[in-house]
Design an enzyme around this catalytic site. Structure first.
Site, PDB file in Angstrom:
ATOM      1  N   ALA A  51       4.510   4.122   2.987  1.00  0.00           N
ATOM      2  CA  ALA A  51       4.030   2.904   2.328  1.00  0.00           C
ATOM      3  C   ALA A  51       4.180   1.748   3.310  1.00  0.00           C
ATOM      4  O   ALA A  51       4.794   1.906   4.380  1.00  0.00           O
ATOM      5  CB  ALA A  51       4.830   2.624   1.066  1.00  0.00           C
ATOM      6  N   LYS A  52       3.647   0.634   2.991  1.00  0.00           N
ATOM      7  CA  LYS A  52       3.878  -0.575   3.790  1.00  0.00           C
ATOM      8  C   LYS A  52       3.536  -1.777   2.931  1.00  0.00           C
ATOM      9  O   LYS A  52       2.718  -1.680   2.011  1.00  0.00           O
ATOM     10  CB  LYS A  52       2.996  -0.569   5.045  1.00  0.00           C
ATOM     11  CG  LYS A  52       3.573  -1.385   6.188  1.00  0.00           C
ATOM     12  CD  LYS A  52       4.639  -0.620   6.924  1.00  0.00           C
ATOM     13  CE  LYS A  52       5.241  -1.438   8.051  1.00  0.00           C
ATOM     14  NZ  LYS A  52       6.093  -0.578   8.898  1.00  0.00           N
ATOM     15  N   GLY A  53       4.173  -2.899   3.257  1.00  0.00           N
ATOM     16  CA  GLY A  53       3.877  -4.134   2.543  1.00  0.00           C
ATOM     17  C   GLY A  53       3.648  -5.263   3.519  1.00  0.00           C
ATOM     18  O   GLY A  53       4.029  -5.162   4.698  1.00  0.00           O
TER      19      GLY A  53
ATOM     20  N   VAL B 276       0.855  -1.184   0.000  1.00  0.00           N
ATOM     21  CA  VAL B 276       0.000   0.000   0.000  1.00  0.00           C
ATOM     22  C   VAL B 276       0.889   1.231   0.000  1.00  0.00           C
ATOM     23  O   VAL B 276       1.781   1.353   0.845  1.00  0.00           O
ATOM     24  CB  VAL B 276      -0.929   0.036   1.242  1.00  0.00           C
ATOM     25  CG1 VAL B 276      -1.801   1.290   1.219  1.00  0.00           C
ATOM     26  CG2 VAL B 276      -1.811  -1.207   1.301  1.00  0.00           C
TER      27      VAL B 276
END
Ligand code: NAD
Length: 430
Positions: A118-120, A73
């Site tokens: 962001a992050k995953g 995201v």
């Protein structure tokens, strides 16, 4: 019109809807109200810009194939490339990743980094995979992200369940696709591949540095402080080590197998060596077993949640017995718990976006070194880190005093304000 978010005029789907995403949204709403953020900027600033969901088929060691699900995201690309860790955990959800991406935006902005958030995440228990299977999963995830990430686009890093080796495999996969080594595509790499001196310990060292600063503000000598730490991985372990070296007594530590308590102090180096050998804290003989819930309610000077979100909630917030709550984890305190702690007024909260920002600050240093192919020594990295932490802390304390905000509200408003201003100045594409 699937519109689930109170107080918002956005027409958004319920794609991210979850407890933790709603928690991040409520924090945002509160901060936006506190600074009277104009309606025209609110939802643009609040919601993630875009996301990618991927299926990850992996050949297992026994010849079978398992498909894992992963996400990335990107919350905000208005202030630079986006930045944020990748989490490998069995309870990852898209909503959790979205909430974590929002917090990354406020954090980067608060500490003055030219990044969006962001992050995953991948839904997997990495302990159930062999090293070969883990490598396949890390590579497959990055392969699906090629085109969505890059040194000027989005730069992943380690988080819960991922580490330097996983970053190395991701960097190698990306580099193979573009045809040349591209170290700046991820941070938190091994030193041999362009990782930064000091990155491994940066988050924990940053937590310890801020804890010492806040204890000084309270006229509490660190040599007399007792510390309880939930989570003994990268962040919790390094924070324990740094706090011990500053003279504090670590009385409790924990991991997913349970917690350990020793009023006389735990030998942190021995515990780290034990975890290196055994993989878990379970059966370490330097302390007595307690539960993770009991750890949070121990009488101590400093409580450091360094594992998962939402562990301090309405049922235990009234029972905390610490003087300082240092949020090394992201989102460890629910909105309800926040209200209880504020009403109590006897606990100084160092909010996550400030407390654990040492990690992304040194990730930024790593990215800079990669882009310049010019490497700094550890002393330089740590000196620059403390300058940035001091600046962020001072800004938060000034905002807190000026507007009579809680420290979390002060930190969030600063972070949000800067993102909103950048969006406003860039304008809205017609
Ligand atoms: P890690 O995987 O290295 O360590 C996590 C630790 O938490 C392990 O000891 C694990 O056993 C423990 N744990 C897992 N589930 C638990 C549970 N239910 N109860 C108690 N302990 C549990 O992860 P990390 O990188 O140290 O990340 C920890 C936290 O810090 C996360 O919230 C992460 O988002 C945050 N954070 C990490 C970084 C970083 O640089 N790694 C930076 C900023 C914030």
């Amino acid at each position: 019109m699937g519109h689930n978010f109170a107080m918002s005029k956005a027409v958004v789907s319920s794609l991210y809807d979850s407890e933790v995403f709603r928690m991040a949204c409520r924090q945002f709403d509160q901060a936006a109200d506190a600074i009277n953020l104009p309606d025209t900027l609110r939802d643009r600033t609040k919601y993630p810009r875009r996301c990618l969901a991927v299926s990850l088929p992996i050949r297992r060691d026994d010849g079978s194939v398992t498909v894992f699900e992963g996400y990335r995201v990107q919350h905000n690309l208005s202030t630079g490339p986006s930045k944020g860790g990748v989490r490998f955990h069995e309870k990852v959800t898209l909503g959790e990743v979205a909430a974590l991406s929002m917090w990354m935006s406020w954090k980067c902005s608060l500490v003055g980094l030219p990044y969006g958030g962001a992050k995953g995440g991948v839904i997997v228990n990495p302990r159930e995979l062999s090293p070969t299977e883990l490598e396949h999963l890390a590579r497959r995830y990055m392969q699906e992200l090629v085109g969505f990430v890059g040194p000027q686009l989005d730069i992943p890093a380690p988080d819960l369940g991922t580490n330097e080796q996983i970053m190395a495999w991701m960097m190698d996969t990306y580099s193979s696709h573009v045809g040349h080594i591209t170290p700046a595509v991820v941070t938190g790499k091994p030193i041999a591949l362009g990782g930064s001196q000091g990155r491994r310990e940066a988050t924990g060292v940053g937590v310890a540095y801020l804890v010492r600063k806040y204890l000084e503000d309270l006229s509490l000598p660190i040599e007399k402080a007792t510390v309880a730490i939930q989570g003994f991985g990268n962040v919790g372990g390094e924070a324990a080590l740094a706090l011990t070296s500053m003279g504090a007594r670590v009385v409790a530590i924990s991991d997913y197998t349970g917690a350990l308590y020793n009023a006389a102090g735990i030998d942190v180096k021995k515990a780290l060596a034990y975890v290196q050998y055994a993989g878990v804290l379970k059966d370490f003989d330097g302390a007595d077993p307690i539960t993770n819930e009991e750890l949070l309610e121990l009488e101590c000077t400093v409580l450091v949640p360094a594992a998962l979100e939402r562990v301090i909630h309405q049922d235990n917030a009234a029972r905390l017995k610490c003087r300082v709550l240092a949020e090394a984890a992201n989102g460890p305190t629910t909105n309800e718990a926040d209200r209880i702690l504020e009403a109590r007024g006897d606990i100084e909260v160092i909010p996550d976006v400030l407390c654990n920002s040492g990690g992304v600050i040194v990730s930024y240093f790593e990215w800079l070194q990669n882009l310049q192919s010019y490497y700094w020594d550890k002393g330089e990295v740590l000196a620059k880190l403390t300058v940035m932490l001091d600046r962020a802390k001072d800004a938060v304390e000034y905002q807190k005093r000026k507007f009579k905000f809680s420290r979390r509200l002060a930190a969030l408003t600063l972070g949000i304000e800067r993102v909103a201003e950048a969006k406003q100045k860039r304008g809205l594409f017609p």
